[in-house]
Structure formats: structure tokens, C-alpha cells
Design an enzyme around this catalytic site. Structure first.
Site, PDB file in Angstrom:
ATOM      1  N   HIS A  85      -5.493  -3.444  -2.355  1.00 53.87           N
ATOM      2  CA  HIS A  85      -5.167  -2.472  -3.413  1.00 53.87           C
ATOM      3  C   HIS A  85      -5.091  -3.117  -4.794  1.00 53.87           C
ATOM      4  CE1 HIS A  85      -4.495   1.115  -1.000  1.00 53.87           C
ATOM      5  NE2 HIS A  85      -4.034   0.300  -0.075  1.00 53.87           N
TER       6      HIS A  85
ATOM      7  N   SER B 174       0.792  -1.227   0.000  1.00 57.69           N
ATOM      8  CA  SER B 174       0.000   0.000   0.000  1.00 57.69           C
ATOM      9  C   SER B 174       0.823   1.276   0.000  1.00 57.69           C
ATOM     10  CB  SER B 174      -0.957  -0.006   1.194  1.00 57.69           C
ATOM     11  OG  SER B 174      -0.243  -0.230   2.386  1.00 57.69           O
TER      12      SER B 174
ATOM     13  N   LYS C 130     -12.161   0.425  -1.051  1.00 56.15           N
ATOM     14  CA  LYS C 130     -11.254   1.141  -1.957  1.00 56.15           C
ATOM     15  C   LYS C 130     -11.868   1.163  -3.369  1.00 56.15           C
ATOM     16  CE  LYS C 130      -7.389  -0.097   1.036  1.00 56.15           C
ATOM     17  NZ  LYS C 130      -7.315   1.087   1.879  1.00 56.15           N
TER      18      LYS C 130
HETATM   19  C1  PLP Z   1      -3.288  -3.772   2.339  1.00 53.69           C
HETATM   20  C2  PLP Z   1      -4.467  -3.264   3.120  1.00 53.69           C
HETATM   21  N1  PLP Z   1      -5.215  -4.142   3.796  1.00 53.69           N
HETATM   22  C3  PLP Z   1      -6.304  -3.748   4.494  1.00 53.69           C
HETATM   23  C4  PLP Z   1      -6.670  -2.421   4.547  1.00 53.69           C
HETATM   24  C5  PLP Z   1      -7.855  -2.016   5.357  1.00 53.69           C
HETATM   25  O1  PLP Z   1      -8.980  -1.921   4.561  1.00 53.69           O
HETATM   26  P1  PLP Z   1     -10.257  -1.138   5.086  1.00 53.69           P
HETATM   27  O2  PLP Z   1     -10.034   0.306   4.806  1.00 53.69           O
HETATM   28  O3  PLP Z   1     -11.392  -1.731   4.342  1.00 53.69           O
HETATM   29  O4  PLP Z   1     -10.355  -1.409   6.561  1.00 53.69           O
HETATM   30  C6  PLP Z   1      -5.921  -1.474   3.858  1.00 53.69           C
HETATM   31  C7  PLP Z   1      -6.330  -0.047   3.898  1.00 53.69           C
HETATM   32  O5  PLP Z   1      -5.560   0.847   4.028  1.00 53.69           O
HETATM   33  C8  PLP Z   1      -4.795  -1.904   3.130  1.00 53.69           C
HETATM   34  O6  PLP Z   1      -4.050  -1.027   2.456  1.00 53.69           O
END
Ligand code: PLP
Length: 391
Positions: free
Chosen positions: A208, A180, A239
């Protein structure tokens, strides 16, 4: 009220060193341009990859759901909060990911926590990439399993960790599909080969990558042609899907188990109708409007090339997440503030989200941006970058 002086001291020292950040409220809907402090600026900080947060089909689905089912669900899923629409969404997501079943959680964050904490015991080991997302790290902290961390995308180091952990009942390799903060893609084909060689399970967090990579945005597993060879795929509905939530797509056995043991699933109320129906419609949009993903990638190529030819360090990005790495934390925040003055919203990101000395301004283009907006943003980065000595 007295009591928090020790926290205030820390905040004060962050203010002195220029690392304190306040929230930036948006005064408009999410989009390629947003209004901040009464001024319209180009948005390069959202995860709204395909512009679905405001897609007319999602708006309508959400409004219809409120009209028909009301605002909330009134219970956790296991008591009285499972509606047929929740199961419809899960069936859709499982079909989309080419898996037997799926289960939706309240967020991507709680999905990682719920899955990892449920399926690992002290006789197991979890083997995690050092740059995995905070929700994976926190999920691992919730387990009593042994932990091993391998160097970022380093397959030799992953093999070392696998060799060192032969005596555990189960070995679970966990990785982000797209990282990310750097926008690079995990080397899944090599990870799958190693997992098959050492009989390990694999969990990929495609937060992502879903809506971005693979056919119709099915994610990294599909992108690499590995359908059926990765045990657990986690995705977010927050997202590219444009709404809110997370899900795990896997076998029926794992999903049945998580329904009984996934703590955020068991102990937190289910998604309201507007969220659920908008998510269903988002998957329909992914299947029926693939041109959105094409536009996202066209914009990604244009913008990344533009930043690189200006001389910015964009690290190892391969996806719409393109960091501009500047090093010092305070400098990244100054850079972000300066480009905001020039009409572009791109947040500075520093330790502990990224390693010390690797602070950056992270940009994410979307399918909604026009080439003119992206060129305007490049001009702003060039001006601010030259003024601050970054380029
Ligand atoms: C790799 C990754 N996993 C999980 C999440 C968390 O997702 P959510 O915003 O749906 O809680 C994010 C969000 O930043 C992320 O980048």
C-alpha cells in the site's frame, strides 16, 4: 449433493447475525465511479490509487502485447515461461526501488509466501508486527522458523523480541510498510536502527506504499530516506500499479536464491504478456506523471479532514486508506449498505480481517476522484452516519 451441511450451518448462523456477505459484482470498469446493480455509485473501496487500471497508456501496452505475443506464456518461468519482457519488468522494478535486482511473482500474496518460506529455516527466527497482512502470516506459517510477534508498531516490544532471540542463526523483522486496514505507516527509521543494533534482517511489504509514498511512489523505504538499509522490499503490481502481480526487490544474491527456491515462482505459470507489458508501462507512468501522486494526496487530505470534521473515528490513518471505525460488525455492514443506497460503495470490514470490536468501513480515495465526488461521498456518510447513530 450431501456433505457440506456443517459449512451451511455456519453460513446460516452468519446470516442470522448479520455478518454474512455476498460478493458485489461491478458492471463497469474500475474507476472513481462504478456501476453496481445497474446504478452508478462512487467507488471508495478499490486499491486503484492512481487510476492506472484504466490508464490509456496501460490499455495500449496490454493490447499491443496481446497482438504481438498472444494471450498466455504457456509455462512456468524456470522451464519455458521467461520472456525478455519479464526480465525487462524486473530490471525496471529494481531500478525503481534502487536495489540490485527484483523478481516478479504471480501476486503480492504469493510473493510474501514465496520469500518467507524460502529464506527461513528452523535455526532462524521471524519477528512480525501483530497487524501484518494475512499473506505475511501465511508465509510465516509455511516456514519451520521460530516465530515472535511484537505489539503493533511498538518498538520496545520489538526490542524485547530481538533480545529474546539472540541464539538464532538469522533474525528477520517483517512489517507492512503501510498497514492495510488502518492506513498508518510503520516506524521504519526506528525499525532500521534496531535491526542494525541487533544485526537483524528487515523485510518491508510496501503493497500500500508503492505508488503512494516516496519519490515517484518508490515506497516507505525511500520515503524515510532508507535506501540501501532495508534488505527486502516486497511490492504488489495489483494496487497502485493497476494490474496484477507482486515482486521482491533486493540484492542479486537473494533474487538468484529465490529463482531456485521460491515455490510460487517455480511452480506456477508466468504472467501473460498483457499483464507484463502493462506493468512496465505503469512504472513509466509513475516516473513520468508524478502529478497523479500529488492529486492522490490532495484528495486524501480533503477527504480525511472532511470525515474527521463530521466526527467520524478515522483511527491512526496517515495515508489514502482511511477507515471509519464503528466497532460492531453488523453495524459496519449496515453502514456500508446504507451509504450504498446513497450512492457510495465502501465495504464494511470485520473480524477476522480486523480485531473483534474494531469493525469499520474502509475508504480509499484515488487520484481519479474529483472534489465534487468526494464531497458527495462525505454527504452520504454524514446522512447514513447520523441515521445509524454513528455520529
Ligand atoms: C500489505 C499487503 N500485502 C500483500 C497483499 C496482497 O497483494 P496482491 O493483491 O497483489 O496479492 C495485500 C493486498 O491486500 C496487502 O494489503
Amino acid at each position: 449433493m450431501k456433505g457440506f451441511e456443517y459449512l451451511q450451518e455456519e453460513l446460516d448462523s452468519m446470516k442470522e447475525s448479520g455478518t454474512f456477505r455476498s460478493l458485489v459484482p461491478l458492471e463497469s470498469e474500475q474507476g472513481s465511479r462504478v456501476v453496481i446493480n445497474g446504478k452508478e455509485v462512487i467507488q471508495l473501496s478499490s486499491n486503484n490509487y492512481l487510476g492506472l487500471t484504466s490508464h490509456p497508456r496501460l490499455r495500449k501496452a496490454a493490447l499491443d502485447a496481446v497482438e504481438k505475443y498472444g494471450a498466455g506464456t504457456g509455462s512456468v518461468r524456470t522451464i519455458a515461461g521467461t520472456f525478455t519482457m519479464h526480465e525487462e519488468l524486473e530490471k525496471k522494478l529494481a531500478d525503481f526501488k534502487h536495489t540490485e535486482a527484483s523478481l516478479v511473482f504471480q501476486s503480492g500474496f504469493t510473493t510474501n509466501q514465496g520469500v518467507l518460506s524460502a529464506i527461513l529455516s528452523p535455526e532462524d527466527v521471524v519477528i512480525s508486527d501483530e497487524l501484518n497482512h494475512a499473506s505475511i502470516i501465511d508465509g510465516i506459517r509455511l516456514t519451520k522458523a521460530a516465530r515472535k510477534v511484537y505489539k503493533h508498531v511498538d518498538m520496545k516490544d520489538l526490542e524485547r523480541a530481538l533480545l529474546e532471540s539472540k541464539d538464532y542463526r538469522k533474525r528477520l523483522i517483517v512489517t507492512d510498510g503501510v498497514f492495510s486496514m488502518d492506513g498508518n505507516i510503520a516506524p521504519l527509521p526506528e525499525i532500521v536502527e534496531l535491526a542494525e543494533k541487533y544485526d537483524a534482517l528487515i523485510m518491508v511489504d510496501d503493497a500500500h506504499a508503492s505508488g503512494v509514498l516516496g519519490k515517484n511512489g518508490r515506497g516507505t523505504v525511500n520515503h524515510f530516506g532508507l535506501d540501501g538499509r532495508v534488505h527486502i522490499q516486497v511490492g504488489t503490481l495489483s494496487k497502485a500499479i493497476g494490474v496484477l502481480g507482486g515482486y521482491v526487490a533486493s540484492t542479486k544474491t537473494l533474487i538468484d536464491y529465490l529463482i531456485l527456491k521460491g515455490r510460487p515462482f517455480l511452480f506456477s505459470t508466468s504472467h501473460p504478456p498483457a499483464v507484463t507489458m502493462a506493468c512496465i508501462e505503469a512504472v513509466n507512468v509513475l516516473l513520468e506523471e508524478p502529478e497523479l501522486i500529488e492529486r492522490l494526496w490532495d484528495n486524501t487530505r480533503f477527504f480525511k479532514k472532511g470525515l474527521q470534521s463530521l466526527g467520524f473515528n478515522t483511527g491512526k490513518s496517515q495515508t489514502p486508506i482511511t477507515p471509519i471505525i464503528v466497532g460492531e460488525e453488523a453495524l459496519s455492514h449496515h453502514f456500508s449498505d446504507r451509504v450504498l443506497q446513497y450512492g457510495v460503495f465502501a465495504q464494511g470490514i470485520a473480524f477476522p480481517t480486523v480485531a473483534k470490536g474494531m469493525a469499520r468501513v474502509r475508504t480509499i480515495v484515488t487520484a481519479q476522484h474529483s472534489k465534487e465526488e468526494l464531497q458527495e461521498a462525505l454527504n452520504a456518510f454524514e446522512k447514513a452516519g447520523k441515521e445509524l447513530g454513528i455520529i
